[in-house]
Design a protein around this motif. Structure first.
Motif, PDB file in Angstrom:
ATOM      1  N   GLY A  36       0.783  -1.244   0.000  1.00  0.00           N
ATOM      2  CA  GLY A  36       0.000   0.000   0.000  1.00  0.00           C
ATOM      3  C   GLY A  36       0.803   1.276   0.000  1.00  0.00           C
ATOM      4  N   GLY A  37       2.097   1.215   0.351  1.00  0.00           N
ATOM      5  CA  GLY A  37       2.903   2.448   0.359  1.00  0.00           C
ATOM      6  C   GLY A  37       2.324   3.471   1.310  1.00  0.00           C
ATOM      7  N   VAL A  38       2.062   4.683   0.820  1.00  0.00           N
ATOM      8  CA  VAL A  38       1.583   5.742   1.717  1.00  0.00           C
ATOM      9  C   VAL A  38       0.132   5.503   2.159  1.00  0.00           C
ATOM     10  CG1 VAL A  38       3.151   7.488   0.782  1.00  0.00           C
ATOM     11  CG2 VAL A  38       0.821   7.345  -0.098  1.00  0.00           C
ATOM     12  N   ILE A  39      -0.572   4.588   1.513  1.00  0.00           N
ATOM     13  CA  ILE A  39      -1.943   4.275   1.945  1.00  0.00           C
ATOM     14  C   ILE A  39      -1.831   3.385   3.179  1.00  0.00           C
ATOM     15  CG2 ILE A  39      -4.155   3.256   1.298  1.00  0.00           C
ATOM     16  CD1 ILE A  39      -3.379   3.623  -1.619  1.00  0.00           C
ATOM     17  N   ASP A  40      -2.409   3.840   4.272  1.00  0.00           N
ATOM     18  CA  ASP A  40      -2.150   3.164   5.548  1.00  0.00           C
ATOM     19  C   ASP A  40      -3.369   3.358   6.457  1.00  0.00           C
ATOM     20  OD1 ASP A  40      -1.150   2.189   7.885  1.00  0.00           O
ATOM     21  OD2 ASP A  40       0.515   3.613   8.052  1.00  0.00           O
ATOM     22  N   SER A  41      -4.112   2.289   6.678  1.00  0.00           N
ATOM     23  CA  SER A  41      -5.327   2.376   7.516  1.00  0.00           C
ATOM     24  C   SER A  41      -5.144   1.532   8.778  1.00  0.00           C
ATOM     25  CB  SER A  41      -6.548   1.838   6.752  1.00  0.00           C
ATOM     26  OG  SER A  41      -6.581   2.317   5.438  1.00  0.00           O
ATOM     27  N   ARG A  42      -5.610   2.036   9.898  1.00  0.00           N
ATOM     28  CA  ARG A  42      -5.518   1.307  11.191  1.00  0.00           C
ATOM     29  C   ARG A  42      -6.824   1.474  11.944  1.00  0.00           C
ATOM     30  NH1 ARG A  42      -0.645  -1.227  10.696  1.00  0.00           N
ATOM     31  NH2 ARG A  42       0.050  -0.024   8.918  1.00  0.00           N
ATOM     32  N   ARG A  43      -7.042   0.573  12.914  1.00  0.00           N
ATOM     33  CA  ARG A  43      -8.137   0.773  13.858  1.00  0.00           C
ATOM     34  C   ARG A  43      -7.546   1.201  15.194  1.00  0.00           C
ATOM     35  NH1 ARG A  43     -13.570  -0.675  13.228  1.00  0.00           N
ATOM     36  NH2 ARG A  43     -13.759  -1.645  11.198  1.00  0.00           N
ATOM     37  N   VAL A  44      -8.034   2.303  15.737  1.00  0.00           N
ATOM     38  CA  VAL A  44      -7.559   2.786  17.037  1.00  0.00           C
ATOM     39  C   VAL A  44      -8.799   3.069  17.880  1.00  0.00           C
ATOM     40  CG1 VAL A  44      -6.324   4.639  18.240  1.00  0.00           C
ATOM     41  CG2 VAL A  44      -5.455   3.788  16.055  1.00  0.00           C
ATOM     42  N   GLU A  45      -8.855   2.467  19.051  1.00  0.00           N
ATOM     43  CA  GLU A  45     -10.045   2.593  19.938  1.00  0.00           C
ATOM     44  C   GLU A  45     -11.316   2.290  19.142  1.00  0.00           C
ATOM     45  OE1 GLU A  45     -10.156   6.329  22.009  1.00  0.00           O
ATOM     46  OE2 GLU A  45      -8.070   6.187  22.651  1.00  0.00           O
ATOM     47  N   GLY A  46     -11.245   1.330  18.253  1.00  0.00           N
ATOM     48  CA  GLY A  46     -12.430   0.916  17.487  1.00  0.00           C
ATOM     49  C   GLY A  46     -12.752   1.806  16.294  1.00  0.00           C
ATOM     50  N   ARG A  47     -11.997   2.873  16.104  1.00  0.00           N
ATOM     51  CA  ARG A  47     -12.279   3.786  14.986  1.00  0.00           C
ATOM     52  C   ARG A  47     -11.324   3.509  13.824  1.00  0.00           C
ATOM     53  NH1 ARG A  47     -12.577   7.133  19.782  1.00  0.00           N
ATOM     54  NH2 ARG A  47     -14.433   8.441  19.745  1.00  0.00           N
ATOM     55  N   LEU A  49      -8.943   4.732  11.072  1.00  0.00           N
ATOM     56  CA  LEU A  49      -8.162   5.943  10.801  1.00  0.00           C
ATOM     57  C   LEU A  49      -7.293   5.724   9.574  1.00  0.00           C
ATOM     58  CD1 LEU A  49      -6.776   6.740  14.393  1.00  0.00           C
ATOM     59  CD2 LEU A  49      -8.992   7.391  13.408  1.00  0.00           C
ATOM     60  N   ASP A  50      -7.244   6.708   8.703  1.00  0.00           N
ATOM     61  CA  ASP A  50      -6.340   6.664   7.560  1.00  0.00           C
ATOM     62  C   ASP A  50      -5.236   7.680   7.764  1.00  0.00           C
ATOM     63  OD1 ASP A  50      -6.625   4.896   5.248  1.00  0.00           O
ATOM     64  OD2 ASP A  50      -8.740   5.476   5.359  1.00  0.00           O
ATOM     65  N   PHE A  51      -3.988   7.222   7.563  1.00  0.00           N
ATOM     66  CA  PHE A  51      -2.828   8.097   7.756  1.00  0.00           C
ATOM     67  C   PHE A  51      -2.313   8.665   6.433  1.00  0.00           C
ATOM     68  CE2 PHE A  51      -3.205   5.555  11.466  1.00  0.00           C
ATOM     69  CZ  PHE A  51      -2.830   6.382  12.505  1.00  0.00           C
ATOM     70  N   GLY A  52      -2.804   8.126   5.333  1.00  0.00           N
ATOM     71  CA  GLY A  52      -2.470   8.644   4.000  1.00  0.00           C
ATOM     72  C   GLY A  52      -3.744   9.205   3.405  1.00  0.00           C
ATOM     73  N   PRO A  53      -4.081   8.783   2.165  1.00  0.00           N
ATOM     74  CA  PRO A  53      -5.318   9.311   1.560  1.00  0.00           C
ATOM     75  C   PRO A  53      -6.535   8.960   2.399  1.00  0.00           C
ATOM     76  CG  PRO A  53      -4.402   7.515   0.245  1.00  0.00           C
ATOM     77  CD  PRO A  53      -3.385   7.848   1.269  1.00  0.00           C
ATOM     78  N   GLN A  54      -7.466   9.918   2.484  1.00  0.00           N
ATOM     79  CA  GLN A  54      -8.701   9.731   3.259  1.00  0.00           C
ATOM     80  C   GLN A  54      -9.830   9.216   2.371  1.00  0.00           C
ATOM     81  OE1 GLN A  54      -8.570  10.793   6.739  1.00  0.00           O
ATOM     82  NE2 GLN A  54      -6.454  10.692   6.039  1.00  0.00           N
ATOM     83  N   ARG A  55      -9.718   9.531   1.072  1.00  0.00           N
ATOM     84  CA  ARG A  55     -10.787   9.153   0.148  1.00  0.00           C
ATOM     85  C   ARG A  55     -10.256   9.295  -1.260  1.00  0.00           C
ATOM     86  NH1 ARG A  55     -11.520  14.288   2.026  1.00  0.00           N
ATOM     87  NH2 ARG A  55     -12.231  15.943   0.621  1.00  0.00           N
ATOM     88  N   THR A  56     -11.017   8.784  -2.226  1.00  0.00           N
ATOM     89  CA  THR A  56     -10.659   8.977  -3.621  1.00  0.00           C
ATOM     90  C   THR A  56     -11.915   9.203  -4.443  1.00  0.00           C
ATOM     91  OG1 THR A  56      -9.636   8.009  -5.581  1.00  0.00           O
ATOM     92  CG2 THR A  56     -10.713   6.473  -4.100  1.00  0.00           C
ATOM     93  N   PHE A 318     -17.986  10.254   6.314  1.00  0.00           N
ATOM     94  CA  PHE A 318     -18.192   8.801   6.275  1.00  0.00           C
ATOM     95  C   PHE A 318     -18.843   8.261   7.541  1.00  0.00           C
ATOM     96  CE2 PHE A 318     -14.459   9.462   3.448  1.00  0.00           C
ATOM     97  CZ  PHE A 318     -15.086   9.087   2.267  1.00  0.00           C
ATOM     98  N   GLY A 319     -19.407   9.150   8.349  1.00  0.00           N
ATOM     99  CA  GLY A 319     -20.053   8.707   9.591  1.00  0.00           C
ATOM    100  C   GLY A 319     -19.081   8.033  10.530  1.00  0.00           C
ATOM    101  N   ARG A 320     -17.837   8.519  10.575  1.00  0.00           N
ATOM    102  CA  ARG A 320     -16.807   7.842  11.370  1.00  0.00           C
ATOM    103  C   ARG A 320     -16.665   8.435  12.765  1.00  0.00           C
ATOM    104  NH1 ARG A 320     -12.728   6.013   6.794  1.00  0.00           N
ATOM    105  NH2 ARG A 320     -13.766   4.047   6.434  1.00  0.00           N
TER     106      ARG A 320
END
Ligand SMILES: Cc1cc2nc3c(=O)[nH]c(=O)nc-3n(C[C@H](O)[C@H](O)[C@H](O)COP(=O)(O)OP(=O)(O)OC[C@H]3O[C@@H](n4cnc5c(N)ncnc54)[C@H](O)[C@@H]3O)c2cc1C
Length: 428
Positions: A36-47, A49-56, A318-320
Motif C-alpha cells: 500500500g505504500g503511503v496508503i495506511d489504515s488502522r483501527r484505534v479505539e475501534g475507529r 483511521l487513515d494516515f495517507g489518503p482519506q478518500r478517492t 463517512f459517519g466515522r
C-alpha cells in the motif's frame, strides 16, 4: 519476459494487476512489510483511521478495479457536504454553484466580480507559479482565499513555490481544459457532467492495495528492498539484499529520491535530476470529538499563523465516530516534525478548537517525512529525466498524485509494456 516492478504502493500493485490481465508476467518488490505504500489504515479505539489518503474519486478505472477485486460491498460513498476555507477568524464556505458564489463571504463583491474577467486572460505561461497564474486569471482575492489554499494546501505547499506546469497545468491537461476555467466549468455544468463520487472502504483506504496484494500475492515480495538496478546481458538485474533477480523490463514506482539511488549505475544523469525533486513533510494528527461538524473539511488560508494546513471531517463524510484528520506542517514548517508528540497533540487540539469551536482529543500523531510531491521549482529538473529502453518510470513525478491519476497511469504504462511484450512474442 518478466517485468520487475519496484514498489508495492497502489501504483506498483495496479501495474501488476493490469499486466497480469494482459497475460504478462511480473514480480513486485516492496521494502515495507505491508502493501500500500503511503496508503495506511488502522483501527484505534475501534475507529478506522487513515494516515495517507482519506478518500478517492471513484474514476472509471477505479470503479472497474473495485468490481474486479470484488470490493463493491465494502465501498462507502462520502456524504459530500460543504467545504470551507478558514481565514480571518472564521470558516467560510467554498462556492461550487453560481448561487453559492453570490452568497459566500469568502470573497468581497469586488473579488467576485473580478472572477468574471477570467475568460479574457490567457492560458498558463511556462514559468508561472500557481500564485502568479491564479492572480493573473482569477484576481488576487480568488487566488489567495479560494483556489490557492484549496489547491496548494492539498500538496502542503505554498502557491508562490509551485510551478503551474508541474501541477495545475497537468490537471488542466487531464481534463482537456486549454482555455478559460470558467467557460470549461460552465460547459461541464450544462452537460450535467458530475464528478465521480468520493469514496472510501469500510476498513479504510488500505482495503484497495490489500485486495490487489491478495489477488497476486505469489508474485509480490514484501520486506524486500531493491538496492540497485543493473544492466545484464539480456535486460536487467534487480539487486535485493538476498539475491539478484533477472528481469527483461523494469518499472520504478518509488519516490524520486529512492529511484535516483536505484538508477545510479544505469542512468546517472536521470538519477542526478530525480535527486533534486523536493517532497513536503507532514504531521498527521487524528482527533476525536463528541460533535459532528457538517461538511467535508476545511483548508487553512496559507498566510494565517497556524501550523494546521487542513482538516478532513471523516465524522460527517463517512459517519466515522467523531474522527477528524488534521494535516500540519508542510513546506513552510519542515521543523515541525522535530517537535515532541505531546506538543504536536496540543497544537492540533488547540488550533482545531480555535478554528471550529469544538473540543477534541488527539488519538494519534504520525510524522510523515518527504511524503507529498511539492511540485515546486526544483521539479524543473524533470527536463533532464530520460530512461534507457526497458526502464520505465511510473510515479507522481511523471503524472498526478491522486489515486485516480496513479491508477490511470499504471493502466497506461501496463498497456504500453504489454504491447512491447506481445510484439516480442510475435517476433520470436
Ligand atoms: C498524507 C497523504 C494524503 C493523501 N491524500 C489523498 C487523498 O485524499 N486522495 C487521493 O486520491 N490521494 C491522496 N494522496 C496521494 C496518494 O495517496 C499517493 O500519491 C499514492 O498513494 C502514491 O502511491 P504510489 O504507489 O505511487 O507511491 P507510494 O505509495 O509512495 O509507494 C511506493 C512504494 O515503494 C516502496 N519502496 C520504497 N523504497 C523501495 C525500495 N528500495 N525497494 C522496493 N520498494 C521500495 C515503498 O515501501 C512504497 O510501498 C495522499 C498522499 C499522502 C501522502
Amino acid at each position: 519476459m518478466t517485468v520487475g516492478i519496484v514498489g508495492g504502493g497502489i501504483t506498483g500493485l495496479a501495474l501488476q494487476h493490469y499486466l497480469s490481465a494482459e497475460g504478462v508476467e511480473s514480480v513486485v518488490f516492496d521494502a515495507a512489510s505491508e502493501p500500500g505504500g503511503v496508503i495506511d489504515s488502522r483501527r484505534v479505539e475501534g475507529r478506522v483511521l487513515d494516515f495517507g489518503p482519506q478518500r478517492t474519486r471513484l474514476s472509471p478505472p477505479l470503479d472497474s478495479l473495485v468490481d474486479s477485486l470484488g470490493l463493491r460491498d465494502e465501498l462507502r460513498e462520502a456524504d459530500d457536504g460543504p467545504l470551507y476555507v478558514y481565514r480571518d477568524g472564521a470558516r467560510r464556505r467554498v462556492p461550487f454553484t453560481p448561487r453559492e458564489a453570490v452568497e459566500t463571504d469568502l470573497l468581497s463583491w469586488r473579488g467576485k466580480l473580478r472572477l468574471l474577467a477570467e475568460p479574457l486572460t490567457g492560458p498558463p505561461r511556462d514559468q508561472e507559479t500557481i500564485e502568479t497564474f491564479l492572480t493573473r486569471t482569477l484576481g488576487r482575492e480568488a487566488a489567495q482565499y479560494l483556489v490557492g489554499p484549496l489547491y496548494a494546501g492539498v500538496y502542503a505547499s505554498h502557491p508562490d513555490e509551485m510551478r503551474v506546469k508541474h501541477s495545475f497545468g497537468r490537471a488542466l491537461d487531464a481534463h482537456d481544459v486549454s482555455g478559460s476555467l470558467l467557460v470549461a466549468a460552465a460547459k461541464a455544468a450544462l452537460r450535467g457532467a458530475d464528478l465521480p463520487p468520493a469514496v472510501t472502504f469500510d476498513d479504510g483506504m488500505q482495503t484497495l492495495p490489500e485486495a490487489l496484494y491478495a489477488a497476486h500475492r505469489d508474485r509480490v515480495h514484501l520486506d524486500t528492498p531493491v538496492e540497485a538496478v543493473r544492466d545484464a546481458a539480456e535486460g536487467f538485474r534487480l539487486e535485493t539484499p538476498s539475491r539478484s533477480v533477472p528481469v527483461s523490463t523494469v518499472i520504478l514506482t518509488t519516490p524520486a529520491a529512492t529511484t535516483a539511488g536505484l538508477l545510479d549505475s544505469v542512468a546517472p544523469e536521470t538519477a542526478q535530476a530525480l535527486a533534486q525533486l523536493t517532497y513536503n513533510s507532514l504531521v498527521v494528527v487524528h482527533l476525536a470529538a463528541e460533535a459532528t461538524l457538517d461538511g467535508a473539511g476545511h483548508q487553512v488560508q496559507y498566510d494565517e499563523d497556524y501550523r494546521t494546513l487542513g482538516v478532513t471531517y471523516n465524522a460527517s463524510l463517512f459517519g466515522r465516530d467523531g474522527v477528524y484528520t488534521c494535516y500540519l506542517g508542510g513546506s513552510r514548517y519542515p521543523d515541525l516534525l522535530d517537535e515532541s508528540t505531546a506538543t504536536l497533540r496540543r497544537l492540533a487540539e488547540s488550533e482545531f478548537r480555535e478554528m471550529t469551536g469544538v473540543d477534541a482529543r488527539a488519538l494519534t500523531v504520525r510524522r510523515r517525512p518527504n511524503v507529498m510531491p511539492a511540485y515546486d521549482t526544483s521539479w524543473d529538473a524533470l527536463d533532464d529525466v530520460a530512461t534507457p529502453p526497458g526502464i520505465h518510470l511510473c510515479a507522481n513525478y511523471e503524472s498526478r498524485a491522486g489515486l485516480p491519476g496513479r491508477v490511470r497511469q499504471a493502466k497506461g504504462v501496463a498497456t504500453r509494456v504489454a504491447a512491447v511484450a506481445t510484439g516480442d512474442r510475435m517476433a520470436v
